[in-house]
Design a protein around this motif. Structure first.
Motif, PDB file in Angstrom:
ATOM      1  N   GLY A  66      63.150 -18.257   6.040  1.00 43.74           N
ATOM      2  CA  GLY A  66      64.055 -18.747   6.953  1.00 43.74           C
ATOM      3  C   GLY A  66      65.647 -17.639   6.340  1.00 43.74           C
ATOM      4  N   ASP A  67      66.662 -18.279   6.779  1.00 44.51           N
ATOM      5  CA  ASP A  67      68.012 -17.540   6.401  1.00 44.51           C
ATOM      6  C   ASP A  67      68.275 -17.953   5.141  1.00 44.51           C
ATOM      7  OD1 ASP A  67      70.064 -16.078   6.672  1.00 44.51           O
ATOM      8  OD2 ASP A  67      71.077 -17.482   7.882  1.00 44.51           O
ATOM      9  N   VAL A  68      67.754 -17.290   4.041  1.00 46.23           N
ATOM     10  CA  VAL A  68      68.082 -17.490   2.929  1.00 46.23           C
ATOM     11  C   VAL A  68      69.261 -16.420   2.229  1.00 46.23           C
ATOM     12  CG1 VAL A  68      67.264 -17.775   0.236  1.00 46.23           C
ATOM     13  CG2 VAL A  68      66.045 -18.480   2.240  1.00 46.23           C
ATOM     14  N   ASP A  69      70.149 -16.993   1.514  1.00 48.03           N
ATOM     15  CA  ASP A  69      71.256 -16.060   1.107  1.00 48.03           C
ATOM     16  C   ASP A  69      70.598 -15.485  -0.276  1.00 48.03           C
ATOM     17  OD1 ASP A  69      73.338 -14.671   0.120  1.00 48.03           O
ATOM     18  OD2 ASP A  69      74.671 -16.383   0.006  1.00 48.03           O
ATOM     19  N   PRO A  70      70.375 -14.286  -0.431  1.00 50.54           N
ATOM     20  CA  PRO A  70      70.016 -13.863  -1.852  1.00 50.54           C
ATOM     21  C   PRO A  70      71.016 -13.857  -3.142  1.00 50.54           C
ATOM     22  CG  PRO A  70      70.419 -12.076  -0.558  1.00 50.54           C
ATOM     23  CD  PRO A  70      70.505 -13.143   0.407  1.00 50.54           C
ATOM     24  N   GLY A  71      72.423 -14.210  -2.527  1.00 56.48           N
ATOM     25  CA  GLY A  71      73.359 -14.382  -3.537  1.00 56.48           C
ATOM     26  C   GLY A  71      73.395 -13.362  -4.671  1.00 56.48           C
ATOM     27  N   SER A  72      73.400 -13.835  -5.849  1.00 57.11           N
ATOM     28  CA  SER A  72      73.574 -12.889  -7.209  1.00 57.11           C
ATOM     29  C   SER A  72      72.483 -12.268  -7.362  1.00 57.11           C
ATOM     30  CB  SER A  72      74.106 -13.667  -8.274  1.00 57.11           C
ATOM     31  OG  SER A  72      72.916 -14.786  -8.397  1.00 57.11           O
TER      32      SER A  72
END
Length: 378
Positions: free
Chosen positions: A193-199
């Motif tokens: 789904g909508d995962v924030d890859p972040g750092s």
């Protein structure tokens, strides 16, 4: 002619200790399974159980249920990334790293071009995407679906093209400790789904820095070996002003993070049991920092990889866990003190990794398992 630049030299033991420190193998880290998986840029996962054993060798208090929970909650996934092999990554890292190795996947498809005459690869990718996103499919089912469109194409070539053109993940229960399941595939985006890859974001520059943080000090060829990519020299050159630069005893230039740990070469390294395909043994072009040249090829028999034992930080033998009996085969004689350390580490492995997922009664049996030494593999 400009004078030849002299770099500080890191000998084999210095490289060994630096790499072990990055790999969390000088002492078990107080770190979560998710954080460790991210730090290590993924866990080699050609087979189901190795990722669990990789973390057990590196983390304090690790139990398989922790990684299994990440798999079941879709915070970690099994996907083909580096070297065209399956890795367990955090979902965020999978979203970042999989596109970076796409050039290698495109190169792999070209090896099968004779079986793909007349096949529109863009259309193939779209048909396969719709098919697997409807519900997870086996590779055989994907192949049969594509054969409807291109009946004259080579079936294997069609399935390889689908696997390379799409970021396909193996859905659970595949990869979950204590469970079994056929390999079924869907797209990474559909699964997580909508995962924030972040750092984890940042492209190839960030990947180089993270590789050095997990495997450095390292050469350009080392990272290319790890990633299965070529032409990374320009990335290292772009980053050079911010990196520490050394050379090994053969004069090969090595890059590192300025603040990367480089312990004293004499720092003790405890024995560790590593599973087959552990990335410590696969992620450098020059593997002498872990494997004595005389032992090259000893971790394989034909196409079968063996579980390996580190002693004093270097490859020292093989092991096999059968029920609650751990059999160790050393490559050379070890001191009484070293054998005692191996037994203690082996007993910990048995207690932690044979009771998980078992009944209480079976777990009790596991805790009283034994470590035995087989014949020396001279």
């Amino acid at each position: 002619m400009a004078p030849k630049t002299t770099r500080p030299v890191l000998d084999t033991r210095s490289l060994n200790r630096a790499t072990l420190a990055r790999q969390l193998l000088l002492g078990r880290a107080e770190m979560s399974a998710a954080d460790a998986t991210r730090h290590l840029l993924g866990l080699q996962a050609q087979n189901v159980k190795p990722p669990y054993f990789q973390l057990h060798a590196r983390l304090a208090g690790f139990r398989p249920a922790e990684l299994a929970g990440l798999m079941e909650s879709r915070q970690a996934v099994r996907i083909v990334t580096m070297r065209s092999t399956i890795h367990t990554h955090t979902a965020a890292d999978a979203l970042v790293l999989r596109p970076l190795v796409q050039p290698a996947r495109d190169r792999e498809v070209r090896y099968f071009r004779k079986g793909l005459v007349g096949v529109d690869l863009d259309r193939l990718a779209e048909l396969a995407r719709v098919f697997v996103e409807t519900e997870p499919r086996t590779m055989g089912e994907i192949r049969e679906e594509l054969l409807k469109e291109w009946p004259d194409a080579d079936p294997q070539s069609l399935s390889v093209a689908a696997r390379c053109r799409l970021p396909l993940v193996q859905v659970t229960p595949r990869g979950v400790w204590g469970k079994s399941g056929q390999v079924r595939l869907t797209t990474l985006s559909e699964w997580v789904g909508d995962v924030d890859p972040g750092s984890g974001a940042g492209g190839m520059d960030a990947a180089v820095l993270r590789y050095l943080g997990a495997f450095g000090p390292a050469s350009v060829k080392d990272m290319q070996t790890w990633a299965g990519l070529t032409r990374l020299r320009e990335v290292f050159e772009r980053l050079r002003p911010g990196l520490a630069v050394f050379q090994d005893e053969n004069g090969v230039e090595l890059f590192d993070l300025p603040d990367g740990p480089r312990p004293d070469a004499d720092q003790p390294a405890p024995p560790r049991f590593l599973p087959e395909f552990d990335n410590l043994l696969l992620s450098h072009a020059d593997r002498t920092r872990v494997i004595d040249p005389e032992l090259k090829g000893r971790t394989w028999s034909g196409n079968q990889a063996h579980c390996t034992l580190l002693l004093d930080g270097f490859l020292a033998g093989l092991w096999k866990l059968d029920a609650a009996t751990l059999t160790v085969e050393l490559f050379s004689a070890a001191s009484k003190a070293s054998r005692a350390e191996i037994v203690a580490e082996g007993e910990r492995l048995i207690a932690d990794m044979t009771e998980a997922g078992e009944s209480a009664e079976e777990g009790a049996k596991a805790s009283s398992g034994s470590v035995r030494f087989g014949a020396i593999r001279a």
